[in-house]
Design a protein around this motif. Structure first.
Motif, PDB file in Angstrom:
ATOM      1  N   ARG A  92       0.729  -1.325   0.099  1.00 49.16           N
ATOM      2  CA  ARG A  92      -0.256  -0.086  -0.075  1.00 49.16           C
ATOM      3  C   ARG A  92       0.850   1.211   0.091  1.00 49.16           C
ATOM      4  O   ARG A  92       0.472   2.264  -0.513  1.00 49.16           O
ATOM      5  N   PHE A  93       1.884   1.292   0.636  1.00 48.24           N
ATOM      6  CA  PHE A  93       2.828   2.534   0.801  1.00 48.24           C
ATOM      7  C   PHE A  93       4.007   2.467   0.020  1.00 48.24           C
ATOM      8  O   PHE A  93       4.676   3.436  -0.288  1.00 48.24           O
ATOM      9  N   GLY A  94       4.323   1.271  -0.339  1.00 45.60           N
ATOM     10  CA  GLY A  94       5.796   1.151  -1.230  1.00 45.60           C
ATOM     11  C   GLY A  94       7.048   1.417  -0.538  1.00 45.60           C
ATOM     12  O   GLY A  94       7.729   1.851  -1.012  1.00 45.60           O
ATOM     13  N   LEU A  95       6.955   1.093   0.750  1.00 46.44           N
ATOM     14  CA  LEU A  95       8.302   1.681   1.649  1.00 46.44           C
ATOM     15  C   LEU A  95       9.059   0.293   1.706  1.00 46.44           C
ATOM     16  O   LEU A  95       8.994  -0.627   0.922  1.00 46.44           O
ATOM     17  N   HIS A  96      10.490   0.773   2.074  1.00 44.44           N
ATOM     18  CA  HIS A  96      11.425  -0.310   1.810  1.00 44.44           C
ATOM     19  C   HIS A  96      11.372  -1.504   2.709  1.00 44.44           C
ATOM     20  O   HIS A  96      10.784  -1.459   3.626  1.00 44.44           O
ATOM     21  N   PRO A  97      11.689  -2.840   2.014  1.00 40.88           N
ATOM     22  CA  PRO A  97      11.420  -3.925   2.916  1.00 40.88           C
ATOM     23  C   PRO A  97      12.166  -3.798   4.334  1.00 40.88           C
ATOM     24  O   PRO A  97      11.588  -4.612   5.243  1.00 40.88           O
ATOM     25  N   LEU A  98      13.452  -3.356   4.346  1.00 41.78           N
ATOM     26  CA  LEU A  98      13.724  -3.321   5.858  1.00 41.78           C
ATOM     27  C   LEU A  98      12.904  -2.455   6.780  1.00 41.78           C
ATOM     28  O   LEU A  98      12.782  -2.986   7.841  1.00 41.78           O
ATOM     29  N   ARG A 159       8.126 -10.517  -3.080  1.00 37.68           N
ATOM     30  CA  ARG A 159       9.288 -11.072  -2.448  1.00 37.68           C
ATOM     31  C   ARG A 159      10.306  -9.916  -2.450  1.00 37.68           C
ATOM     32  O   ARG A 159      10.239  -9.054  -3.770  1.00 37.68           O
ATOM     33  N   PRO A 160      11.049  -9.527  -1.457  1.00 42.51           N
ATOM     34  CA  PRO A 160      11.747  -8.091  -1.750  1.00 42.51           C
ATOM     35  C   PRO A 160      13.184  -8.412  -2.222  1.00 42.51           C
ATOM     36  O   PRO A 160      13.747  -9.177  -2.665  1.00 42.51           O
ATOM     37  N   VAL A 161      13.918  -7.146  -2.568  1.00 38.84           N
ATOM     38  CA  VAL A 161      14.985  -7.156  -3.104  1.00 38.84           C
ATOM     39  C   VAL A 161      15.790  -6.285  -2.042  1.00 38.84           C
ATOM     40  O   VAL A 161      15.186  -5.000  -1.869  1.00 38.84           O
ATOM     41  N   ILE A 162      16.739  -6.660  -1.308  1.00 39.67           N
ATOM     42  CA  ILE A 162      17.392  -6.052  -0.032  1.00 39.67           C
ATOM     43  C   ILE A 162      18.851  -5.706  -0.495  1.00 39.67           C
ATOM     44  O   ILE A 162      19.636  -6.814  -0.688  1.00 39.67           O
ATOM     45  N   PHE A 163      19.282  -4.614  -0.587  1.00 40.28           N
ATOM     46  CA  PHE A 163      20.782  -4.289  -0.748  1.00 40.28           C
ATOM     47  C   PHE A 163      21.084  -4.925  -2.267  1.00 40.28           C
ATOM     48  O   PHE A 163      22.439  -5.510  -2.303  1.00 40.28           O
ATOM     49  N   ILE A 165      20.070  -7.656  -3.270  1.00 41.46           N
ATOM     50  CA  ILE A 165      19.825  -9.182  -3.289  1.00 41.46           C
ATOM     51  C   ILE A 165      18.587  -9.468  -3.527  1.00 41.46           C
ATOM     52  O   ILE A 165      17.643  -9.039  -2.762  1.00 41.46           O
ATOM     53  N   ASP A 166      18.112 -10.195  -4.533  1.00 40.85           N
ATOM     54  CA  ASP A 166      16.652 -10.505  -4.863  1.00 40.85           C
ATOM     55  C   ASP A 166      16.486 -11.920  -4.105  1.00 40.85           C
ATOM     56  O   ASP A 166      17.061 -13.019  -4.313  1.00 40.85           O
ATOM     57  N   PHE A 167      15.365 -11.809  -3.384  1.00 46.05           N
ATOM     58  CA  PHE A 167      14.795 -12.920  -2.357  1.00 46.05           C
ATOM     59  C   PHE A 167      13.796 -13.784  -3.150  1.00 46.05           C
ATOM     60  O   PHE A 167      12.729 -14.163  -2.333  1.00 46.05           O
ATOM     61  N   SER A 168      13.417 -13.259  -4.545  1.00 46.78           N
ATOM     62  CA  SER A 168      12.405 -14.044  -5.101  1.00 46.78           C
ATOM     63  C   SER A 168      12.574 -15.582  -5.198  1.00 46.78           C
ATOM     64  O   SER A 168      11.495 -16.201  -5.310  1.00 46.78           O
ATOM     65  N   SER A 169      13.609 -15.941  -5.350  1.00 48.97           N
ATOM     66  CA  SER A 169      13.770 -17.661  -5.417  1.00 48.97           C
ATOM     67  C   SER A 169      13.570 -18.408  -3.869  1.00 48.97           C
ATOM     68  O   SER A 169      13.874 -17.521  -3.038  1.00 48.97           O
ATOM     69  N   GLU A 170      13.349 -19.472  -4.101  1.00 51.87           N
ATOM     70  CA  GLU A 170      13.273 -20.392  -2.902  1.00 51.87           C
ATOM     71  C   GLU A 170      14.572 -20.339  -2.188  1.00 51.87           C
ATOM     72  O   GLU A 170      14.477 -20.345  -0.967  1.00 51.87           O
ATOM     73  N   ARG A 171      15.544 -20.459  -2.832  1.00 52.66           N
ATOM     74  CA  ARG A 171      17.063 -20.665  -2.325  1.00 52.66           C
ATOM     75  C   ARG A 171      17.104 -19.459  -1.487  1.00 52.66           C
ATOM     76  O   ARG A 171      17.670 -19.476  -0.286  1.00 52.66           O
ATOM     77  N   ALA A 172      17.001 -18.173  -2.077  1.00 47.23           N
ATOM     78  CA  ALA A 172      17.404 -16.859  -1.576  1.00 47.23           C
ATOM     79  C   ALA A 172      16.512 -16.591  -0.185  1.00 47.23           C
ATOM     80  O   ALA A 172      16.900 -16.245   0.669  1.00 47.23           O
ATOM     81  N   LEU A 173      15.199 -16.960  -0.321  1.00 46.44           N
ATOM     82  CA  LEU A 173      14.319 -16.828   0.878  1.00 46.44           C
ATOM     83  C   LEU A 173      14.734 -17.726   1.772  1.00 46.44           C
ATOM     84  O   LEU A 173      14.440 -17.440   3.153  1.00 46.44           O
ATOM     85  N   TYR A 174      15.016 -18.998   1.768  1.00 46.28           N
ATOM     86  CA  TYR A 174      15.717 -19.754   2.648  1.00 46.28           C
ATOM     87  C   TYR A 174      16.735 -19.277   3.470  1.00 46.28           C
ATOM     88  O   TYR A 174      16.777 -19.169   4.591  1.00 46.28           O
ATOM     89  N   TRP A 175      17.563 -18.709   2.665  1.00 45.82           N
ATOM     90  CA  TRP A 175      18.864 -17.903   3.264  1.00 45.82           C
ATOM     91  C   TRP A 175      18.469 -16.835   4.217  1.00 45.82           C
ATOM     92  O   TRP A 175      18.907 -16.495   5.347  1.00 45.82           O
TER      93      TRP A 175
END
Length: 348
Positions: A92-98, A159-163, A165-175
């Motif tokens: 709704r607000f489009g703020l940073h994932p952190l 799923r977010p992109v932080i610094f 790093i794309d966390f859209s994959s299952e592997r990245a979300l796991y980490w």
């Protein structure tokens, strides 16, 4: 043979372990967890991701129920608030994932402070009913939120992109879940060994004696609620990211029962027991699903429709079984096995 373990300085007392062998095992387990997505199937990676974000929430409940002795049957409300706080902040607000992760902890923490106020006068079943009622209040508010909360339709959560790093994959979300789980685990272990944790356990064991020792029940009970709900909210945010969707139906009341079952089966008040209990309880539905599939294939029965009911039966049987056979839970069995191993040369 080692006959005693005595601490000679305050720094030694603060160490999580003074055994090099234990440190080596920790390093091996950590390396295996980091490398798991490279060798595991997507299904197995998803299973361990579920274990990780569930562990974050149950560690939060352990601070409240295991350390402080305050029973909560409505902790799923803080899970919902954390998930929706993240979803609304980003969608709704489009703020940073952190910032969204921060609010996913702060919003439930504020709600925990509000719910914690009755805990100053309530105990046991009365407090549990209060937290249960709060769950239905949260459900109703979200359903009445219209387009802002998505009402009954829910919200799609990317799923977010932080610094970078794309966390859209299952592997990245796991980490991501692994990193937050390790931070939570270390935080709870240090809380338990700190003055704060000792105050929590004093209140749990005898609140009147705790007051006589100068411990403020108001301060520490509210702190227990705030810390517990903060961690549970982070777990809710991770859960929403895992399923890419925030909806009230995705947070059933059974999750509260599941969290209590994990504490009882693993060992109430034990961090190690919480870890073991989480793996055990999360594995139960997977094992039952495989068994139901095998029975259905062998006899031609249609058992898929009763999978949810069987899941609840398994939770109930696990709770009753451990309460009757060993109230210490799985961690108690682990301690007994360690004692058998260390005393084995002396048994002959």
């Amino acid at each position: 043979m080692q006959s005693g373990n005595f601490k000679q300085s305050f720094s030694e007392q603060l160490n999580l372990t003074d055994s090099n062998a234990v440190r080596l095992w920790y390093a091996v387990v950590l390396a295996a967890l980091v490398a798991l997505p490279f060798v595991a199937s997507p299904y197995l990676t998803g299973f361990f991701t579920t274990v990780l974000f569930t562990l974050v929430g149950v560690l939060g409940l352990n601070v409240l129920t295991g350390f402080t002795g305050l029973v909560s049957l409505g902790h799923v409300a803080f899970l919902v608030l954390g998930g929706y706080a993240y979803a609304i902040t980003t969608v709704r607000f489009g703020l940073h994932p952190l910032l969204a992760f921060g609010l996913a902890g702060v919003v439930p923490a504020v709600a925990g402070l509000v719910v914690g106020i009755p805990s100053l006068r309530l105990k046991g079943l009365y407090l549990a009913i209060t937290t249960l009622a709060f769950t239905f209040i949260v459900y109703s508010l979200i359903l009445a939120g219209g387009d802002f909360t998505g009402s009954g339709r829910g919200l799609m959560v990317p799923r977010p992109v932080i610094f970078g790093i794309d966390f859209s994959s299952e592997r990245a979300l796991y980490w991501l879940c692994l990193a937050l789980t390790l931070a939570t685990l270390l935080g709870v272990l240090n809380i338990r060994r700190s003055r704060l944790g000792r105050a929590f356990m004093a209140i749990r064991d005898n609140d009147q004696a705790a007051v006589a020792m100068g411990i403020s029940l108001t301060k520490y009970k509210l702190l227990a609620f705030v810390i517990s709900s903060f961690l549970t909210g982070i777990s809710g945010a991770l859960m929403v990211l895992f399923i890419n969707f925030a909806n009230v139906e995705g947070f059933p009341f059974l999750l509260s029962i599941e969290a209590v079952a994990i504490l009882i089966v693993g060992g109430i008040g034990s961090v190690l027991g919480t870890v073991i209990g989480t793996i055990f309880i999360i594995s139960l539905p997977e094992v039952s699903t495989q068994l139901l599939g095998a029975v259905s294939a062998a006899f031609g029965w249609q058992l898929n429709s009763v999978a949810l009911e069987i899941k609840g039966i398994l939770y109930g049987c696990a709770i009753v079984g451990f309460l009757m056979l060993d109230p210490r839970g799985l961690v108690g069995l682990w301690i007994d096995l360690k004692r058998l191993w260390t005393s084995r040369p002396m048994r002959y």
